[in-house]
Design an enzyme around this catalytic site. Sequence first.
Site, PDB file in Angstrom:
ATOM      1  N   ARG A 122      15.531  -7.860  -1.094  1.00  0.00           N
ATOM      2  CA  ARG A 122      15.318  -7.279  -2.681  1.00  0.00           C
ATOM      3  C   ARG A 122      14.296  -8.394  -2.587  1.00  0.00           C
ATOM      4  NH1 ARG A 122      21.019  -6.499  -3.964  1.00  0.00           N
ATOM      5  NH2 ARG A 122      20.714  -4.701  -2.900  1.00  0.00           N
ATOM      6  N   LYS A 144      -0.283  -3.650  -2.130  1.00  0.00           N
ATOM      7  CA  LYS A 144       0.463  -2.462  -1.147  1.00  0.00           C
ATOM      8  C   LYS A 144       0.229  -3.262  -0.080  1.00  0.00           C
ATOM      9  CE  LYS A 144      -2.641   1.640  -2.835  1.00  0.00           C
ATOM     10  NZ  LYS A 144      -3.709   2.165  -2.358  1.00  0.00           N
ATOM     11  N   GLU A 186     -15.707  -1.633   4.279  1.00  0.00           N
ATOM     12  CA  GLU A 186     -15.060  -1.614   3.385  1.00  0.00           C
ATOM     13  C   GLU A 186     -15.612  -2.408   1.921  1.00  0.00           C
ATOM     14  OE1 GLU A 186     -12.417  -0.310   2.505  1.00  0.00           O
ATOM     15  OE2 GLU A 186     -11.103   0.166   4.285  1.00  0.00           O
ATOM     16  N   LYS A 228     -12.429  -5.407  -6.525  1.00  0.00           N
ATOM     17  CA  LYS A 228     -11.048  -4.666  -5.903  1.00  0.00           C
ATOM     18  C   LYS A 228      -9.686  -4.988  -7.202  1.00  0.00           C
ATOM     19  CE  LYS A 228      -7.876  -3.405  -3.464  1.00  0.00           C
ATOM     20  NZ  LYS A 228      -6.654  -3.154  -1.994  1.00  0.00           N
ATOM     21  N   GLU A 238      -1.859   3.231  -8.592  1.00  0.00           N
ATOM     22  CA  GLU A 238      -2.327   4.620  -8.268  1.00  0.00           C
ATOM     23  C   GLU A 238      -1.921   5.616  -8.972  1.00  0.00           C
ATOM     24  OE1 GLU A 238      -4.084   4.364  -4.069  1.00  0.00           O
ATOM     25  OE2 GLU A 238      -3.640   6.138  -4.152  1.00  0.00           O
ATOM     26  N   ARG A 242      -7.036   3.580  -9.647  1.00  0.00           N
ATOM     27  CA  ARG A 242      -6.806   3.057  -8.492  1.00  0.00           C
ATOM     28  C   ARG A 242      -7.792   3.853  -7.328  1.00  0.00           C
ATOM     29  NH1 ARG A 242      -3.048  -1.523  -6.193  1.00  0.00           N
ATOM     30  NH2 ARG A 242      -3.523  -1.576  -3.604  1.00  0.00           N
ATOM     31  N   ASN A 246      -9.828   5.168  -2.741  1.00  0.00           N
ATOM     32  CA  ASN A 246      -9.777   5.560  -1.168  1.00  0.00           C
ATOM     33  C   ASN A 246     -11.026   6.261  -1.326  1.00  0.00           C
ATOM     34  OD1 ASN A 246      -6.850   5.076  -1.155  1.00  0.00           O
ATOM     35  ND2 ASN A 246      -6.423   6.991  -3.077  1.00  0.00           N
ATOM     36  N   HIS A 249     -10.871   7.453   3.005  1.00  0.00           N
ATOM     37  CA  HIS A 249      -9.479   7.236   3.147  1.00  0.00           C
ATOM     38  C   HIS A 249      -9.302   8.426   3.388  1.00  0.00           C
ATOM     39  CE1 HIS A 249     -10.769   2.621   1.925  1.00  0.00           C
ATOM     40  NE2 HIS A 249      -9.785   2.232   2.725  1.00  0.00           N
ATOM     41  N   HIS A 253      -7.605   7.941   6.908  1.00  0.00           N
ATOM     42  CA  HIS A 253      -6.741   7.417   7.759  1.00  0.00           C
ATOM     43  C   HIS A 253      -6.131   8.530   8.163  1.00  0.00           C
ATOM     44  CE1 HIS A 253      -4.778   5.407   4.065  1.00  0.00           C
ATOM     45  NE2 HIS A 253      -5.680   4.501   5.070  1.00  0.00           N
ATOM     46  N   HIS A 266      -9.236  -0.086  11.486  1.00  0.00           N
ATOM     47  CA  HIS A 266      -9.366   0.299  10.525  1.00  0.00           C
ATOM     48  C   HIS A 266     -10.793   0.990   9.270  1.00  0.00           C
ATOM     49  CE1 HIS A 266      -7.895   1.884   6.439  1.00  0.00           C
ATOM     50  NE2 HIS A 266      -8.400   0.719   5.845  1.00  0.00           N
TER      51      HIS A 266
HETATM   52  P1  NAD Z   1      -5.991  -6.304  12.120  1.00  0.00           P
HETATM   53  O1  NAD Z   1      -5.012  -7.156  11.223  1.00  0.00           O
HETATM   54  O2  NAD Z   1      -5.429  -5.745  13.399  1.00  0.00           O
HETATM   55  O3  NAD Z   1      -7.094  -7.693  13.012  1.00  0.00           O
HETATM   56  C1  NAD Z   1      -7.851  -7.599  13.691  1.00  0.00           C
HETATM   57  C2  NAD Z   1      -7.969  -7.971  15.159  1.00  0.00           C
HETATM   58  O4  NAD Z   1      -8.698  -9.396  14.440  1.00  0.00           O
HETATM   59  C3  NAD Z   1      -6.493  -8.556  15.352  1.00  0.00           C
HETATM   60  O5  NAD Z   1      -6.466  -8.575  17.131  1.00  0.00           O
HETATM   61  C4  NAD Z   1      -6.548  -9.911  14.910  1.00  0.00           C
HETATM   62  O6  NAD Z   1      -5.635 -10.728  16.118  1.00  0.00           O
HETATM   63  C5  NAD Z   1      -7.529 -10.527  14.896  1.00  0.00           C
HETATM   64  N1  NAD Z   1      -7.774 -11.473  13.306  1.00  0.00           N
HETATM   65  C6  NAD Z   1      -8.045 -11.327  12.639  1.00  0.00           C
HETATM   66  N2  NAD Z   1      -8.079 -12.729  12.309  1.00  0.00           N
HETATM   67  C7  NAD Z   1      -8.917 -13.500  13.400  1.00  0.00           C
HETATM   68  C8  NAD Z   1      -9.857 -14.885  13.071  1.00  0.00           C
HETATM   69  N3  NAD Z   1     -10.066 -15.066  12.222  1.00  0.00           N
HETATM   70  N4  NAD Z   1     -10.271 -14.615  14.381  1.00  0.00           N
HETATM   71  C9  NAD Z   1     -10.180 -13.848  14.531  1.00  0.00           C
HETATM   72  N5  NAD Z   1      -9.192 -13.197  15.388  1.00  0.00           N
HETATM   73  C10 NAD Z   1      -9.104 -12.548  14.141  1.00  0.00           C
HETATM   74  O7  NAD Z   1      -7.319  -5.307  10.965  1.00  0.00           O
HETATM   75  P2  NAD Z   1      -7.581  -5.793  10.041  1.00  0.00           P
HETATM   76  O8  NAD Z   1      -8.808  -5.023  10.153  1.00  0.00           O
HETATM   77  O9  NAD Z   1      -7.502  -7.112   9.053  1.00  0.00           O
HETATM   78  O10 NAD Z   1      -6.476  -4.686   8.733  1.00  0.00           O
HETATM   79  C11 NAD Z   1      -6.640  -3.544   8.673  1.00  0.00           C
HETATM   80  C12 NAD Z   1      -5.875  -3.234   7.944  1.00  0.00           C
HETATM   81  O11 NAD Z   1      -5.229  -3.242   7.073  1.00  0.00           O
HETATM   82  C13 NAD Z   1      -4.710  -2.349   8.789  1.00  0.00           C
HETATM   83  O12 NAD Z   1      -3.748  -1.608   9.108  1.00  0.00           O
HETATM   84  C14 NAD Z   1      -4.727  -0.877   7.096  1.00  0.00           C
HETATM   85  O13 NAD Z   1      -4.581   0.204   6.997  1.00  0.00           O
HETATM   86  C15 NAD Z   1      -4.708  -2.126   5.554  1.00  0.00           C
HETATM   87  N6  NAD Z   1      -4.980  -2.355   4.603  1.00  0.00           N
HETATM   88  C16 NAD Z   1      -4.504  -2.416   3.099  1.00  0.00           C
HETATM   89  C17 NAD Z   1      -5.021  -2.427   2.117  1.00  0.00           C
HETATM   90  C18 NAD Z   1      -4.120  -2.495   1.633  1.00  0.00           C
HETATM   91  O14 NAD Z   1      -3.896  -2.640   0.293  1.00  0.00           O
HETATM   92  N7  NAD Z   1      -3.088  -3.209   1.952  1.00  0.00           N
HETATM   93  C19 NAD Z   1      -6.087  -1.816   2.239  1.00  0.00           C
HETATM   94  C20 NAD Z   1      -7.316  -1.856   3.567  1.00  0.00           C
HETATM   95  C21 NAD Z   1      -6.347  -2.047   4.864  1.00  0.00           C
HETATM   96  N1  GLY Z   2      -7.363  -0.195   0.061  1.00  0.00           N
HETATM   97  C1  GLY Z   2      -6.883   1.173  -0.467  1.00  0.00           C
HETATM   98  C2  GLY Z   2      -6.084   0.674  -2.256  1.00  0.00           C
HETATM   99  O1  GLY Z   2      -5.780  -0.862  -2.086  1.00  0.00           O
HETATM  100  O2  GLY Z   2      -5.596   0.684  -3.239  1.00  0.00           O
END
Ligand code: NAD
Ligand code: GLY
Length: 364
Positions: A122, A144, A186, A228, A238, A242, A246, A249, A253, A266
């Site tokens: 939890r 998130k 972004e 942010k 949100e 917030r 989006n 997005h 998405h 992404h």
């Molecule tokens: P990811 O986590 O898939 O990383 C991309 C690639 O980079 C992977 O292959 C990873 O192994 C590699 N990598 C990571 N760090 C590295 C480094 N320092 N050196 C070499 N390779 C490295 O992708 P991302 O773009 O970081 O994240 C995308 C995700 O984030 C999506 O799923 C999206 O929905 C999510 N997201 C979440 C929020 C939130 O508020 N929680 C906001 C925006 C995006």
């Molecule tokens: N990336 C959108 C949010 O964090 O709200």
Amino acid sequence: MSVPPLARVTVSAAAGPYPVIIGADVIEALGGELDALKLGARRLLVSSHRVWDFHGPRFRKIGADRTPILVEDGERYKNLNTVVRLFDALVKAKADRSTVIVAVGGGVIGDLVGFSAATYLRGLPVVHVPTTLLAQVDSAIGGKTGVNHPLGKNLIGAFHAPSLVVADSSVLQTLPRREFRAGLYEVIKYGVIREPDLLDRIRDTVNAIFDRDGNAVSPLVTASCRIKAEVVSADERESGLRRILNFGHTVGHALEAVTTYKQFRHGEAIGYGMLAALHLGVARGVTPKPLLEEVESLITHLGPLPPVADISAKEVYAAIGRDKKIVSGTLHFIAASDRGKTVELTDVTEKELKTAVRKVGLRA
Ligand code: NAD
Ligand code: GLY
């Protein structure tokens, strides 16, 4: 070359404020920060094989009590199967309520580990060490967490604020160019919705940015984290402000979902989503055309986005219908009303959305 000094930003959350520490080599300070925050009698590291191969040795000194838990990352692994693997590993590691989980990786690791930490026993505290530009400027902050469903992006998740975020610019040196560029989209988003100076800065220093020059990259990361932090501190769940995050997005998405999370990074999907939102805004008369042209030219300047001519506008529209930004049957669509300003539209039609995505290259 002198790199800008370390920056600290504080985020307010219902569970309490938490710091975001930004700078070159701040991973070295992680152990001390955990001690100072009295976080975790036990520290359990979770990362991906790829990230750990590059950066694992840097975490030797944080006082973790065993080898890290490693899973696959990349969008196609952001699902409940990987969460179950994480739960199995947490049980095996005898993680208990005195354990803090330290997530080291990109946004996929952050979202997966954050969700596992939110739900295991939890809720265990989580610390994010984001290693992609995208995760540093966006996903590690704001609480998130979650995973994708085959039919929709991030449909399963929880809000679970981290206890600490450590964004070390030095880890970006190993990031492939395509991943790095994906993070820049972004940053462009923050420029469009809140701080137009960022658009000028990216345009004017693009070569230094791609060279990962700390003087060029750190200001982008710090400004993005600050924006942010301001937004999520004001509206963690949100229910209003917030939603501006989006921007891009809704279509982004949907593009990820209809291509089964395989065709786009992404950030790239968000790149297309922002262009579609700008086209829609111009067609409506709420977005100035020069803003569309400015962002189009900036995005083109960064490099190629993956092709979209094989993707059907009809399918993307259907995926938008499953989006979690639909509340009580109403889609909350963020459009740009000026440089740094947004407007929320709640009456966007099917025709407008399909026209906008065709404008960015999708087929009917
Ligand atoms: P990811 O986590 O898939 O990383 C991309 C690639 O980079 C992977 O292959 C990873 O192994 C590699 N990598 C990571 N760090 C590295 C480094 N320092 N050196 C070499 N390779 C490295 O992708 P991302 O773009 O970081 O994240 C995308 C995700 O984030 C999506 O799923 C999206 O929905 C999510 N997201 C979440 C929020 C939130 O508020 N929680 C906001 C925006 C995006
Ligand atoms: N990336 C959108 C949010 O964090 O709200």
